[in-house]
Design a protein around this motif. Structure first.
Motif, PDB file in Angstrom:
ATOM      1  N   ASP A   1      10.642   6.618  -3.466  1.00 45.32           N
ATOM      2  CA  ASP A   1      10.738   8.034  -3.829  1.00 45.32           C
ATOM      3  C   ASP A   1       9.381   8.723  -3.857  1.00 45.32           C
ATOM      4  N   GLU A   2       8.390   8.133  -3.166  1.00 43.54           N
ATOM      5  CA  GLU A   2       7.055   8.743  -3.071  1.00 43.54           C
ATOM      6  C   GLU A   2       6.702   8.944  -1.600  1.00 43.54           C
ATOM      7  N   PRO A   3       7.285   9.966  -0.970  1.00 47.35           N
ATOM      8  CA  PRO A   3       7.098  10.169   0.476  1.00 47.35           C
ATOM      9  C   PRO A   3       5.718  10.674   0.877  1.00 47.35           C
ATOM     10  N   PHE A   4       4.885  11.031  -0.107  1.00 51.36           N
ATOM     11  CA  PHE A   4       3.550  11.538   0.216  1.00 51.36           C
ATOM     12  C   PHE A   4       2.495  10.458  -0.011  1.00 51.36           C
ATOM     13  N   THR A   5       2.854   9.221   0.321  1.00 51.38           N
ATOM     14  CA  THR A   5       1.931   8.096   0.197  1.00 51.38           C
ATOM     15  C   THR A   5       0.645   8.400   0.970  1.00 51.38           C
ATOM     16  N   ASP A   6      -0.494   8.218   0.311  1.00 43.73           N
ATOM     17  CA  ASP A   6      -1.748   8.578   0.978  1.00 43.73           C
ATOM     18  C   ASP A   6      -2.580   7.333   1.296  1.00 43.73           C
ATOM     19  N   LYS A   7      -3.194   7.362   2.454  1.00 40.61           N
ATOM     20  CA  LYS A   7      -3.945   6.224   2.964  1.00 40.61           C
ATOM     21  C   LYS A   7      -5.176   5.927   2.114  1.00 40.61           C
ATOM     22  N   GLU A   8      -5.847   6.979   1.655  1.00 39.53           N
ATOM     23  CA  GLU A   8      -7.089   6.803   0.899  1.00 39.53           C
ATOM     24  C   GLU A   8      -6.882   5.934  -0.334  1.00 39.53           C
ATOM     25  N   SER A   9      -5.817   6.203  -1.092  1.00 38.55           N
ATOM     26  CA  SER A   9      -5.553   5.431  -2.307  1.00 38.55           C
ATOM     27  C   SER A   9      -5.183   3.990  -1.976  1.00 38.55           C
ATOM     28  N   LEU A  10      -4.400   3.794  -0.922  1.00 37.13           N
ATOM     29  CA  LEU A  10      -4.024   2.442  -0.531  1.00 37.13           C
ATOM     30  C   LEU A  10      -5.247   1.621  -0.128  1.00 37.13           C
ATOM     31  N   ILE A  11      -6.175   2.241   0.574  1.00 36.89           N
ATOM     32  CA  ILE A  11      -7.403   1.543   0.975  1.00 36.89           C
ATOM     33  C   ILE A  11      -8.181   1.094  -0.262  1.00 36.89           C
ATOM     34  N   LYS A  12      -8.260   1.954  -1.265  1.00 33.72           N
ATOM     35  CA  LYS A  12      -8.962   1.598  -2.510  1.00 33.72           C
ATOM     36  C   LYS A  12      -8.347   0.358  -3.156  1.00 33.72           C
ATOM     37  N   VAL A  13      -7.022   0.310  -3.185  1.00 35.66           N
ATOM     38  CA  VAL A  13      -6.329  -0.829  -3.789  1.00 35.66           C
ATOM     39  C   VAL A  13      -6.590  -2.104  -2.988  1.00 35.66           C
ATOM     40  N   LEU A  14      -6.460  -2.024  -1.667  1.00 38.96           N
ATOM     41  CA  LEU A  14      -6.630  -3.208  -0.837  1.00 38.96           C
ATOM     42  C   LEU A  14      -8.080  -3.703  -0.829  1.00 38.96           C
ATOM     43  N   ASP A  15      -9.018  -2.793  -0.983  1.00 39.17           N
ATOM     44  CA  ASP A  15     -10.430  -3.185  -1.040  1.00 39.17           C
ATOM     45  C   ASP A  15     -10.708  -4.110  -2.224  1.00 39.17           C
ATOM     46  N   GLU A  16      -9.946  -3.965  -3.303  1.00 34.12           N
ATOM     47  CA  GLU A  16     -10.148  -4.827  -4.473  1.00 34.12           C
ATOM     48  C   GLU A  16      -9.937  -6.294  -4.098  1.00 34.12           C
ATOM     49  N   PHE A  17      -8.972  -6.575  -3.247  1.00 37.59           N
ATOM     50  CA  PHE A  17      -8.733  -7.962  -2.824  1.00 37.59           C
ATOM     51  C   PHE A  17      -9.812  -8.434  -1.864  1.00 37.59           C
ATOM     52  N   GLU A  18     -10.269  -7.543  -0.992  1.00 37.51           N
ATOM     53  CA  GLU A  18     -11.335  -7.907  -0.060  1.00 37.51           C
ATOM     54  C   GLU A  18     -12.603  -8.305  -0.812  1.00 37.51           C
ATOM     55  N   ASN A  19     -12.841  -7.660  -1.960  1.00 40.94           N
ATOM     56  CA  ASN A  19     -14.062  -7.896  -2.722  1.00 40.94           C
ATOM     57  C   ASN A  19     -13.877  -8.922  -3.837  1.00 40.94           C
ATOM     58  N   ASP A  20     -12.687  -9.520  -3.931  1.00 40.34           N
ATOM     59  CA  ASP A  20     -12.368 -10.449  -5.015  1.00 40.34           C
ATOM     60  C   ASP A  20     -12.678 -11.882  -4.581  1.00 40.34           C
ATOM     61  N   SER A  21     -13.971 -12.220  -4.542  1.00 39.62           N
ATOM     62  CA  SER A  21     -14.387 -13.533  -4.033  1.00 39.62           C
ATOM     63  C   SER A  21     -13.914 -14.680  -4.917  1.00 39.62           C
ATOM     64  N   GLU A  22     -13.645 -14.394  -6.195  1.00 36.45           N
ATOM     65  CA  GLU A  22     -13.203 -15.426  -7.132  1.00 36.45           C
ATOM     66  C   GLU A  22     -11.683 -15.542  -7.203  1.00 36.45           C
ATOM     67  N   ASN A  23     -10.977 -14.750  -6.390  1.00 34.15           N
ATOM     68  CA  ASN A  23      -9.506 -14.724  -6.449  1.00 34.15           C
ATOM     69  C   ASN A  23      -8.999 -14.502  -7.880  1.00 34.15           C
ATOM     70  N   GLU A  24      -9.661 -13.584  -8.564  1.00 35.42           N
ATOM     71  CA  GLU A  24      -9.342 -13.301  -9.962  1.00 35.42           C
ATOM     72  C   GLU A  24      -8.155 -12.356 -10.101  1.00 35.42           C
ATOM     73  N   ILE A  25      -7.930 -11.514  -9.103  1.00 38.14           N
ATOM     74  CA  ILE A  25      -6.922 -10.463  -9.188  1.00 38.14           C
ATOM     75  C   ILE A  25      -5.571 -10.977  -8.693  1.00 38.14           C
ATOM     76  N   ASP A  26      -4.546 -10.809  -9.540  1.00 36.07           N
ATOM     77  CA  ASP A  26      -3.177 -11.141  -9.136  1.00 36.07           C
ATOM     78  C   ASP A  26      -2.467  -9.929  -8.557  1.00 36.07           C
ATOM     79  N   LEU A  27      -2.729  -8.775  -9.161  1.00 35.22           N
ATOM     80  CA  LEU A  27      -2.147  -7.513  -8.720  1.00 35.22           C
ATOM     81  C   LEU A  27      -3.215  -6.442  -8.780  1.00 35.22           C
ATOM     82  N   ALA A  28      -3.065  -5.410  -7.960  1.00 32.82           N
ATOM     83  CA  ALA A  28      -3.885  -4.206  -8.073  1.00 32.82           C
ATOM     84  C   ALA A  28      -2.953  -3.006  -8.017  1.00 32.82           C
ATOM     85  N   SER A  29      -3.308  -1.963  -8.765  1.00 33.21           N
ATOM     86  CA  SER A  29      -2.448  -0.790  -8.813  1.00 33.21           C
ATOM     87  C   SER A  29      -3.300   0.443  -9.082  1.00 33.21           C
ATOM     88  N   LEU A  30      -2.643   1.607  -9.107  1.00 29.37           N
ATOM     89  CA  LEU A  30      -3.348   2.878  -9.222  1.00 29.37           C
ATOM     90  C   LEU A  30      -3.132   3.533 -10.582  1.00 29.37           C
TER      91      LEU A  30
END
Length: 244
Positions: free
Chosen positions: A98-127
């Protein structure tokens, strides 16, 4: 990392039955959401996960991929976990239908957290988004989140948290936005964990992750978007569509 997106889509809704099939700028809400997710070009695959033949046919008729749920699920996480179990991937992003205005910028921010998580500390990321409107802060449909100094979630609530007892303190409130990115294993673990008192009381599924020691990294965004929960929201969404 192989990243996929899944859009859990129920036809029934207590506040707005059939909302995902309502018209938004000439197409259904669920199709708009699917197309917006595809257009980000961030995912290896995008699936709509549903138990509705109506929604399934809507997506398939436009060339989209659908996973039909075989079980009855209490939460969106359970629904997409059933689908994700058989799919080869590292990260599963849950995009609300029900969120048809999904924006790329916010998704990139979330996914970057996993790219930078060298210790595999993050189980989930959210906004999360900073909110100042008193009505929204008090609104029980607006889920608030408080975080630690590293922006890991401490708790989610429908109540206004933190409670502003000292009015001289510049208290800040953050609303949780319903975009999640999971490590696949954390998502599969969720389905094996029982619902406990806090989650049952608040009716907020991400509390279950916290209760069992999972770590949720919150990412601040300033993009509000439009969630379609009521007929009034749909009216506003159509106005927004026409002006953008």
């Amino acid at each position: 990392m192989k990243i996929i997106a899944m859009i859990p889509a129920r036809y029934d809704s207590s506040r707005f039955p059939g909302k995902l099939m309502q018209n938004l700028g000439g197409k259904s809400v669920i199709l708009r959401t699917y197309e917006a997710t595809m257009e980000t070009n961030l995912f290896s695959d995008v699936y709509v996960v549903t138990d509705s033949e109506i929604i399934s046919q809507e997506i398939k008729s436009h060339g989209g991929k659908v996973f039909m749920s075989q079980k009855i699920h209490e939460s969106g996480s359970d629904r997409i976990a059933e689908a994700a179990e058989a799919i080869d991937c590292d990260i599963v992003v849950n995009v609300q239908g029900d969120e048809p205005f999904t924006d790329k910028e916010s998704l990139i921010k979330v996914l970057d957290e996993f790219e930078n998580d060298s210790e595999n500390e993050i189980d989930l990321a959210s906004l999360m988004i900073h909110i100042t409107d008193a009505e929204e802060i008090l609104n029980r449909n607006s889920v608030k989140v408080i975080v630690d100094q590293r922006n890991f979630a401490l708790y989610f609530s429908r109540s206004p948290i933190p409670y502003s007892r000292d009015k001289t303190v510049d208290t800040k409130y953050f609303k949780h936005k319903g975009v999640y990115a999971f490590r696949k294993q954390a998502l599969l673990d969720f389905t094996k964990l029982p619902m406990k008192m806090l989650e049952a009381s608040e009716k907020i599924e991400c509390i279950r992750y916290l209760e069992f020691g999972k770590k949720i990294k919150m990412v601040e965004t300033d993009i509000h978007g439009i969630e379609i929960d009521t007929p009034e929201d749909l009216i506003n969404a159509n106005k927004h569509w026409k002006t953008n």
